[in-house]
Design a protein around this motif. Structure first.
Motif, PDB file in Angstrom:
ATOM      1  N   ILE A  64       0.852  -1.340  -0.130  1.00  0.00           N
ATOM      2  CA  ILE A  64       0.105  -0.080   0.054  1.00  0.00           C
ATOM      3  C   ILE A  64       0.984   1.292   0.127  1.00  0.00           C
ATOM      4  CG2 ILE A  64      -2.082  -1.008   1.095  1.00  0.00           C
ATOM      5  CD1 ILE A  64      -1.185   0.409   3.693  1.00  0.00           C
ATOM      6  N   LYS A  65       0.428   2.185  -0.383  1.00  0.00           N
ATOM      7  CA  LYS A  65       1.165   3.473  -0.755  1.00  0.00           C
ATOM      8  C   LYS A  65       0.208   4.472   0.171  1.00  0.00           C
ATOM      9  CE  LYS A  65       1.878   7.183  -4.265  1.00  0.00           C
ATOM     10  NZ  LYS A  65       1.782   7.362  -5.763  1.00  0.00           N
ATOM     11  N   VAL A  66       0.570   5.060   1.038  1.00  0.00           N
ATOM     12  CA  VAL A  66       0.008   6.229   1.843  1.00  0.00           C
ATOM     13  C   VAL A  66       0.353   7.494   1.629  1.00  0.00           C
ATOM     14  CG1 VAL A  66      -0.779   6.652   4.336  1.00  0.00           C
ATOM     15  CG2 VAL A  66      -0.008   4.420   3.615  1.00  0.00           C
ATOM     16  N   LEU A  67      -0.605   8.497   1.322  1.00  0.00           N
ATOM     17  CA  LEU A  67      -0.111   9.900   0.904  1.00  0.00           C
ATOM     18  C   LEU A  67      -0.689  10.822   2.338  1.00  0.00           C
ATOM     19  CD1 LEU A  67      -1.369  10.021  -2.564  1.00  0.00           C
ATOM     20  CD2 LEU A  67       1.135   9.578  -1.919  1.00  0.00           C
ATOM     21  N   ASN A  68      -0.101  12.039   2.309  1.00  0.00           N
ATOM     22  CA  ASN A  68      -0.493  12.867   3.163  1.00  0.00           C
ATOM     23  C   ASN A  68      -0.149  12.631   4.676  1.00  0.00           C
ATOM     24  OD1 ASN A  68      -1.714  14.133   1.020  1.00  0.00           O
ATOM     25  ND2 ASN A  68      -3.699  13.326   1.519  1.00  0.00           N
ATOM     26  N   CYS A  69       1.243  12.057   4.800  1.00  0.00           N
ATOM     27  CA  CYS A  69       1.560  11.664   6.191  1.00  0.00           C
ATOM     28  C   CYS A  69       1.950  13.022   6.783  1.00  0.00           C
ATOM     29  CB  CYS A  69       2.634  10.417   6.173  1.00  0.00           C
ATOM     30  SG  CYS A  69       1.964   9.080   5.381  1.00  0.00           S
ATOM     31  N   ILE A  70       2.551  13.891   5.989  1.00  0.00           N
ATOM     32  CA  ILE A  70       3.094  15.125   6.706  1.00  0.00           C
ATOM     33  C   ILE A  70       2.284  16.375   6.088  1.00  0.00           C
ATOM     34  CG2 ILE A  70       5.305  14.270   6.957  1.00  0.00           C
ATOM     35  CD1 ILE A  70       6.429  15.676   4.505  1.00  0.00           C
ATOM     36  N   GLU A  73       8.041  19.763   4.760  1.00  0.00           N
ATOM     37  CA  GLU A  73       8.928  18.522   4.520  1.00  0.00           C
ATOM     38  C   GLU A  73      10.393  18.827   4.910  1.00  0.00           C
ATOM     39  OE1 GLU A  73       7.275  20.113   0.675  1.00  0.00           O
ATOM     40  OE2 GLU A  73       6.420  19.191   2.489  1.00  0.00           O
ATOM     41  N   ASN A  74      10.686  20.130   4.442  1.00  0.00           N
ATOM     42  CA  ASN A  74      12.346  20.514   4.366  1.00  0.00           C
ATOM     43  C   ASN A  74      12.504  21.002   5.707  1.00  0.00           C
ATOM     44  OD1 ASN A  74      12.982  20.029   1.703  1.00  0.00           O
ATOM     45  ND2 ASN A  74      11.803  21.606   1.255  1.00  0.00           N
ATOM     46  N   TRP A 119      12.182  12.636  11.241  1.00  0.00           N
ATOM     47  CA  TRP A 119      11.865  11.649  10.167  1.00  0.00           C
ATOM     48  C   TRP A 119      11.772  10.427  10.493  1.00  0.00           C
ATOM     49  CZ3 TRP A 119       9.472  12.677   5.526  1.00  0.00           C
ATOM     50  CH2 TRP A 119       9.588  13.747   4.771  1.00  0.00           C
ATOM     51  N   ASP A 120      12.725   9.917  11.267  1.00  0.00           N
ATOM     52  CA  ASP A 120      12.839   8.668  12.027  1.00  0.00           C
ATOM     53  C   ASP A 120      11.639   8.447  12.747  1.00  0.00           C
ATOM     54  OD1 ASP A 120      15.143   8.037  10.403  1.00  0.00           O
ATOM     55  OD2 ASP A 120      16.360   8.427  12.252  1.00  0.00           O
ATOM     56  N   ASP A 121      11.216   9.393  13.489  1.00  0.00           N
ATOM     57  CA  ASP A 121      10.274   9.076  14.584  1.00  0.00           C
ATOM     58  C   ASP A 121       8.852   8.977  13.930  1.00  0.00           C
ATOM     59  OD1 ASP A 121      11.937   9.408  16.622  1.00  0.00           O
ATOM     60  OD2 ASP A 121      11.444  11.739  17.226  1.00  0.00           O
ATOM     61  N   LEU A 122       8.800   9.740  12.773  1.00  0.00           N
ATOM     62  CA  LEU A 122       7.363   9.716  12.067  1.00  0.00           C
ATOM     63  C   LEU A 122       7.462   8.225  11.294  1.00  0.00           C
ATOM     64  CD1 LEU A 122       5.101  10.904  10.534  1.00  0.00           C
ATOM     65  CD2 LEU A 122       6.556  11.928   8.800  1.00  0.00           C
ATOM     66  N   HIS A 123       8.365   8.040  10.889  1.00  0.00           N
ATOM     67  CA  HIS A 123       8.600   6.510  10.185  1.00  0.00           C
ATOM     68  C   HIS A 123       8.038   5.454  11.421  1.00  0.00           C
ATOM     69  CE1 HIS A 123      10.881   3.126   7.816  1.00  0.00           C
ATOM     70  NE2 HIS A 123       9.596   2.962   7.887  1.00  0.00           N
ATOM     71  N   ALA A 124       8.661   5.736  12.735  1.00  0.00           N
ATOM     72  CA  ALA A 124       8.179   4.665  13.578  1.00  0.00           C
ATOM     73  C   ALA A 124       6.788   4.810  14.120  1.00  0.00           C
ATOM     74  CB  ALA A 124       9.078   5.034  14.664  1.00  0.00           C
ATOM     75  N   ASP A 125       6.112   5.943  13.919  1.00  0.00           N
ATOM     76  CA  ASP A 125       4.879   6.060  14.211  1.00  0.00           C
ATOM     77  C   ASP A 125       4.038   5.452  13.244  1.00  0.00           C
ATOM     78  OD1 ASP A 125       5.576   7.519  16.494  1.00  0.00           O
ATOM     79  OD2 ASP A 125       5.417   9.468  15.689  1.00  0.00           O
ATOM     80  N   LEU A 126       4.486   5.420  12.022  1.00  0.00           N
ATOM     81  CA  LEU A 126       3.463   5.028  11.216  1.00  0.00           C
ATOM     82  C   LEU A 126       3.705   3.411  11.151  1.00  0.00           C
ATOM     83  CD1 LEU A 126       4.499   7.271   8.130  1.00  0.00           C
ATOM     84  CD2 LEU A 126       2.189   6.929   8.943  1.00  0.00           C
ATOM     85  N   ILE A 127       4.695   2.833  11.350  1.00  0.00           N
ATOM     86  CA  ILE A 127       4.856   1.452  11.492  1.00  0.00           C
ATOM     87  C   ILE A 127       3.993   0.883  12.581  1.00  0.00           C
ATOM     88  CG2 ILE A 127       6.446  -0.547  11.965  1.00  0.00           C
ATOM     89  CD1 ILE A 127       8.628   0.964  10.542  1.00  0.00           C
ATOM     90  N   GLU A 128       3.982   1.749  13.749  1.00  0.00           N
ATOM     91  CA  GLU A 128       3.255   1.264  14.865  1.00  0.00           C
ATOM     92  C   GLU A 128       1.802   1.383  14.541  1.00  0.00           C
ATOM     93  OE1 GLU A 128       2.379   2.820  19.627  1.00  0.00           O
ATOM     94  OE2 GLU A 128       3.958   3.655  18.349  1.00  0.00           O
TER      95      GLU A 128
END
Length: 281
Positions: A176-182, A187-188, A195-204
């Motif tokens: 699956i491809k998830v848009l609008n995560c930020i 982004e900059n 970014w790492d924390d956001l990735h971890a939150d999404l995985i959870e």
């Protein structure tokens, strides 16, 4: 008599009115609008592409193939997507550029062969009224035959109800491809840790639906057509988990944003997006 030099200029003989070039350009574009439009068929919308993705892809393609005017950084002015028949109507900035694209006949877009035609052109070359009438009659007869055959099948098998979902069941994929995560425009501003924390939150958030065998979030230096910055890709170990995650989370609010999720083919993911994770800043 005082001359308004903002509205008039001296040509050496007479005072001439200054022409509003913007208005002239707009008039010219309006007059040539039909000649500057093409239609692209079989657009790979199954990868969650939007208007910006298609404009970016066509723009880059035209520049790489020297199909855009040398001094024209934006050969594509507009794009209208028809999701039902997977077509994109493209408005280009000039007639010569449009003619060059039309002469190509087709382009390859994410492994899809996409036919290029004039907007409104019949792809089968049917142009006169007699042919169109005959074609319409044939299509109506074929449709009637299909309806009759369907009715017979329903009677033979004693179906009480035949739902649209059973007739038009889309394939299921593990990715699956998830848009609008930020939030757009931030982004900059995010640090590597954020970014790492956001990735971890999404995985959870998404691991509740099954075993995740691969995932990554697109960072600013990895962004490309079909994978904007902040796009989150997840590959589950089975398609059912992916579809459950999509159905549950599509439209949900995450970080103040409404998520938009697509179930995309694994082969396309591997060919077009998976390698982005190896791009380092």
């Amino acid at each position: 008599m005082q001359i308004d030099t903002e509205k008039f200029y001296w040509d050496g003989f007479l005072w001439q009115p200054k022409i509003n070039m913007q208005i002239m350009d707009e008039c010219f574009l309006k007059q040539t609008e039909k000649q500057r439009k093409i239609q692209i068929d079989n657009v790979p919308l199954e990868y969650g592409l939007d208007k910006i993705d298609i404009i970016s892809y066509i723009t880059n393609y035209m520049k790489e193939k020297a199909l855009a005017n040398n001094d024209n950084p934006n050969p594509v002015l507009n794009c209208e997507i028809n999701e039902e028949d997977k077509t994109a109507n493209i408005e280009l900035s000039s007639v010569p550029e449009t003619n060059l694209m039309y002469k190509l006949g087709k382009i390859i877009f994410f492994q899809n062969e996409c036919k290029i035609s004039r907007l409104g052109e019949n792809p089968d070359g049917v142009n006169n009224l007699k042919q169109l009438t005959q074609l319409a009659r044939q299509q109506a007869e074929a449709q009637a035959a299909v309806i009759k055959a369907t009715e017979n099948i329903m009677q033979m098998k004693n179906f009480e109800k035949l739902t649209v979902n059973k007739l038009d069941k889309k394939p299921k994929f593990k990715v699956i491809k998830v848009l609008n995560c930020i939030m757009q425009g931030t982004e900059n501003l995010l640090t590597k840790v954020q970014w790492d924390d956001l990735h971890a939150d999404l995985i959870e958030e998404f691991s509740r639906f099954g075993i995740i065998i691969d995932s990554f979030i697109v960072r600013p230096y990895q962004a490309t057509v079909g994978a904007k910055c902040g796009t989150f890709f997840i590959e589950y170990d089975n398609s059912e988990s992916a579809c459950q995650a999509m159905e549950y989370n599509n439209g949900r609010i995450f970080n103040g944003q409404k998520l938009k999720i697509f179930n995309i083919p694994e082969d396309g993911y591997n060919l077009n997006f998976k390698q982005l994770v190896y791009i380092k800043n």
